[in-house]
Design an enzyme around this catalytic site. Sequence first.
Site, PDB file in Angstrom:
ATOM      1  N   HIS A   1      41.145  35.616  39.598  1.00 41.13           N
ATOM      2  CA  HIS A   1      41.851  36.767  39.044  1.00 41.13           C
ATOM      3  C   HIS A   1      42.859  37.413  39.998  1.00 41.13           C
ATOM      4  O   HIS A   1      43.810  38.031  39.542  1.00 41.13           O
ATOM      5  CB  HIS A   1      40.867  37.797  38.475  1.00 41.13           C
ATOM      6  CG  HIS A   1      40.268  38.718  39.498  1.00 41.13           C
ATOM      7  ND1 HIS A   1      39.105  38.432  40.147  1.00 41.13           N
ATOM      8  CD2 HIS A   1      40.688  39.909  39.981  1.00 41.13           C
ATOM      9  CE1 HIS A   1      38.818  39.417  40.983  1.00 41.13           C
ATOM     10  NE2 HIS A   1      39.766  40.324  40.916  1.00 41.13           N
TER      11      HIS A   1
ATOM     12  N   ASP B   1      35.828  43.468  37.735  1.00 39.43           N
ATOM     13  CA  ASP B   1      36.625  43.657  38.948  1.00 39.43           C
ATOM     14  C   ASP B   1      36.488  45.104  39.425  1.00 39.43           C
ATOM     15  O   ASP B   1      36.213  45.385  40.595  1.00 39.43           O
ATOM     16  CB  ASP B   1      38.090  43.327  38.606  1.00 39.43           C
ATOM     17  CG  ASP B   1      39.045  43.592  39.745  1.00 39.43           C
ATOM     18  OD1 ASP B   1      38.745  43.193  40.876  1.00 39.43           O
ATOM     19  OD2 ASP B   1      40.113  44.192  39.488  1.00 39.43           O
TER      20      ASP B   1
ATOM     21  N   ASP C   1      12.217  66.137  32.363  1.00 44.70           N
ATOM     22  CA  ASP C   1      10.789  66.183  32.080  1.00 44.70           C
ATOM     23  C   ASP C   1      10.491  65.624  30.695  1.00 44.70           C
ATOM     24  O   ASP C   1       9.857  66.246  29.867  1.00 44.70           O
ATOM     25  CB  ASP C   1      10.271  67.630  32.193  1.00 44.70           C
ATOM     26  CG  ASP C   1       8.746  67.658  32.247  1.00 44.70           C
ATOM     27  OD1 ASP C   1       8.157  66.589  32.525  1.00 44.70           O
ATOM     28  OD2 ASP C   1       8.169  68.709  31.978  1.00 44.70           O
TER      29      ASP C   1
ATOM     30  N   GLU D   1      48.366  37.572  41.782  1.00 39.99           N
ATOM     31  CA  GLU D   1      48.827  38.862  42.297  1.00 39.99           C
ATOM     32  C   GLU D   1      49.027  38.820  43.821  1.00 39.99           C
ATOM     33  O   GLU D   1      50.002  39.338  44.339  1.00 39.99           O
ATOM     34  CB  GLU D   1      47.791  39.934  41.915  1.00 39.99           C
ATOM     35  CG  GLU D   1      48.077  41.326  42.439  1.00 39.99           C
ATOM     36  CD  GLU D   1      49.095  42.072  41.592  1.00 39.99           C
ATOM     37  OE1 GLU D   1      49.463  41.555  40.522  1.00 39.99           O
ATOM     38  OE2 GLU D   1      49.536  43.152  42.025  1.00 39.99           O
ATOM     39  N   ASP D   2      48.113  38.178  44.524  1.00 46.64           N
ATOM     40  CA  ASP D   2      48.084  38.296  45.986  1.00 46.64           C
ATOM     41  C   ASP D   2      48.601  37.089  46.763  1.00 46.64           C
ATOM     42  O   ASP D   2      48.751  37.165  47.970  1.00 46.64           O
ATOM     43  CB  ASP D   2      46.647  38.583  46.467  1.00 46.64           C
ATOM     44  CG  ASP D   2      46.127  39.910  45.934  1.00 46.64           C
ATOM     45  OD1 ASP D   2      46.965  40.709  45.474  1.00 46.64           O
ATOM     46  OD2 ASP D   2      44.911  40.137  45.973  1.00 46.64           O
TER      47      ASP D   2
ATOM     48  N   HIS E   1      34.963  38.793  47.032  1.00 44.42           N
ATOM     49  CA  HIS E   1      35.245  39.686  45.899  1.00 44.42           C
ATOM     50  C   HIS E   1      35.295  38.929  44.568  1.00 44.42           C
ATOM     51  O   HIS E   1      34.531  39.247  43.652  1.00 44.42           O
ATOM     52  CB  HIS E   1      36.527  40.483  46.173  1.00 44.42           C
ATOM     53  CG  HIS E   1      37.081  41.176  44.983  1.00 44.42           C
ATOM     54  ND1 HIS E   1      36.397  42.166  44.307  1.00 44.42           N
ATOM     55  CD2 HIS E   1      38.257  41.018  44.323  1.00 44.42           C
ATOM     56  CE1 HIS E   1      37.132  42.586  43.288  1.00 44.42           C
ATOM     57  NE2 HIS E   1      38.262  41.906  43.269  1.00 44.42           N
TER      58      HIS E   1
HETATM   59 MN    MN Z   1      40.210  42.087  42.107  1.00 46.95          MN
END
Ligand code: MN
Length: 743
Positions: free
Chosen positions: A95, A162, A282, A99-100, A71
């Site tokens: 990034h 992201d 068209d 957070e994770d 990711h």
């Molecule tokens: Mn992310």
Amino acid sequence: MSKTAANLKAELAKPTTDPLLPADNEGSALTLRLKKYLKPQDIEQVWEAYRYACHAHEGVVRKTGEPYITHPVAVACILADLHMDMPTILAALLHDVVEDTEITTLDIKEKFGQQVADLVDGVTKLDKIEFQSASQAQAENFRKMLLAMSQDVRVILVKLADRLHNMQTLEVMRPEKQKIIAKETLDIYAPIANRLGLNSIYQALEDLSFEYLHPMRYRAISQAIMAARGNRKEVVSKILDAIKHQLGHFKIEAEVTGREKHLYSVYKKMTSKATPFSQVYDIYGFRVIVKNMPSCYMALGALHALYKPIPTKFKDYIAIPKANGYQSLHTTLFGPFGTPIEVQIRSAEMHSIADAGVAAHWLYKASDAQLTALQQQTHQWLQRLLDIQSESTDSLDFLEHLKIDLFPDEVYVFTPKGKILALPRRATAVDFAYAVHSDIGNSCVAVRINHELAPLRSELHNGDHVEIVTGSIAKPNPAWLNYVVTGRARAHIRHFLKMQQSTESSHLGERMLNQALRALHVEPSQITKEHWQKLIRDYGVKKKSEILSDIGLGKRQNVMVAHQLVAMTDDHVEKHTKLPASLLDTITIRGTEGMAVQFAPCCRPIPGDPILGFINKDKGLIIHTHDCSSVRKFKLDPDKWLDVEWEPESTRLFKTNLCLTVANQPGMLAKIASGIADAESNIDSVSVEEADGSVYANLYFTVQVKSRVHLAELMRELRKIPDVVRINRAKSNVKGNSKSALQ
Ligand code: MN
């Protein structure tokens, strides 16, 4: 560099040319992209960040089944396609790390420097903001909030990349979740990408959102496009050849391509103008990209010589660019088969701006000033852009808009219900309270900011969750005027204070007037409405309460007003002569009159003390004790003095001063303080008189008592304390502060 949404999607769905190839391999998709514009040593550092992120996300698998690291690598690829600078690429790789995982912003700073840490921190903060309400105005506020929170425009670019990758891998989510994310993308992120001029990301976000929000319609339109494309093929190639030939004939170097509307824009046009697909689609679209601006106009001339133009359809966005900085010539021609042909003509530089917007501006300067210049803050960057663009006043507009978006004079905060309020910068919790409702403002006592109690004067920041605590008997505090910044809050506080003051003073004024009337042997009930109306006219005021409040505030003399009223009654009212004036001419003081009645700090009267009232022109009525030295001094002016007395049942506490002479030894203050508490009194203030080497010290207390009786109890209590030598009630305030309240 131009990509249709479909191309982009297909390309980005596979971030690595070979999924088994790690991103720090020479042949990986990311490295291949970076090689186009970064130096080899910079690429080394990108690899460093890649390995760091790999390690941090180790063992974590995405819903797609791929390792998590795919990711951030895909996000970095999207940004590398926009030729974003190295800190942005590093931030893209890192990034989700803060957070994770256990890794902190500080770790990132130590390893990759302040700038990258700030960018990662910015993205992490944006991730915590949740969009709740979906109304049009709220979406706009939310977009502004995101931009305002980004500080550095590169933060929002990482966030958009992201989001784009998350949209590209949305198929693994549950359908309800897909719809929520797609809606948020369409409402919030696609418009931001559009505003920043990131055309390719904008179109990809819109088409992907459309696909998940309306799968059936998406399929129908894309099938219709596929079918139409087949029929068109021959026509398109014929026209393409004709255009190329014509430009060659005029010796204009150009790249000519056929062009399709992005899917969602076809849908929007169909629904907003109720046009059938065939009519929207068209139309043959072509794009001509030339070397420079003069060539644009030459190409235009050449094409107008080839096919007849439709005069009303010509637009010169080079002379007058669109708000997002877009520049191009648009013309519509009568094609060979009677079908209209739309042609866009622009220079290569204009094209990169049309395609990448803000990122293109970034790139444009980056190549000029080398990477060192990219260390600068975003606002400096914008300033430089303003300089570059200064030849054209219209592109200034775009940058000004962008600047306002990125550095707004407003802060955006959440209400407890998830609504977003925009407030001026430096707004406080009190401003917020009044912005919600004047009743909330008038009764606020405290605030919870992000669920923690904070003082009302606290300044609010972007993204704060603000909840006002109200009290049923709370009132606006004049001190609020020192820090509120909104006119609305200021006006409401002023209004409230004025109302309160005038009610208090008009009540007092009424009592003062009644006293004066009775002194003239007229009962207040004998004064009729007509008398009052005449007086109101004579004084040129609006209502009776204004006159009464003027009396209460000392601006008018009660005796004068009483005389005028009595003069009106002279003809037909019989005065009481029986009433003994001395019994009636006192005003009762409750102690709850507020600002209209003040207790002189020189003698600090308490219920039970014989008192007098002095009318002060600015301060209203000031109460002194009979034996106060100020009274003796100013007794010369009897008109200004009123007889007043205490109301028997007063429950509030009054301040008074005590002087204690005590043995100078440790612990005395504590003993006295507890004695005061035992007598159910409060200490308002205390000061100690230095007694040089003496065995005794003087302590001055301002205490709160109900009455003289209460004070006597208190003094009796304190006398019981050993080493308390003497207790006096002090009639003049603590030494040095004997300023008379009469002045
Ligand atoms: Mn992310």
